[in-house]
Design a protein around this motif. Structure first.
Motif: not given
Length: 95
Positions: A33-38, A46-50, A74-82
Motif C-alpha cells: 500500500a505504501l509503494l502504491r501511494l508513493d 517506502a525507500d527507507r524500508f526497501t 517490493p515490486a511483487a507486493l506493489r503489483a499485488r496491491t495494484d
C-alpha cells in the motif's frame, strides 16, 4: 498536514507499522500500500524500508521460508496491491 504536506492518516499508520518487525500478519499489505501511494503521489516514503539492508529486507530475512522468494520483493507486493485495488475499484462497475 505534516511538514507542510497533506498526508493521509493511513500513510502515517503505515510509517509506524512497517518498522515493527514483530507484526508479521500485515507487513506485506502495508508495504504494498505504501509503494502504491508513493507511485500515485510522487513520493518516496517506502525507500527507507526497501533500500538494501533496510527494514523490509531484515523482515523477510527473519523468516527462512520467505528469504529469496521473489513473491516477497517490493515490486511483487506493489503489483499485488495494484491488482487488489483495481479489482475493488471496478467492483461497482459490473452490470
Amino acid at each position: 498536514m505534516i511538514g507542510g504536506k497533506v498526508v493521509d492518516r493511513r500513510d502515517v499508520r503505515r510509517q509506524r507499522q512497517l518498522p515493527r518487525t514483530g507484526l508479521r500478519y500485515d507487513q506485506p499489505a502495508a508495504l504494498g500500500a505504501l509503494l502504491r501511494l508513493d507511485a500515485r503521489l510522487g513520493t518516496r516514503h517506502a525507500d527507507r524500508f526497501t533500500r538494501p539492508g533496510g527494514r523490509w529486507g531484515r523482515w523477510v530475512d527473519a523468516l527462512p521460508h520467505l528469504r529469496g522468494n521473489p513473491g516477497w520483493a517490493p515490486a511483487a507486493l506493489r503489483a499485488r496491491t495494484d491488482r487488489q485495488c483495481d479489482f475493488a475499484n471496478g467492483w461497482g462497475d459490473a452490470r
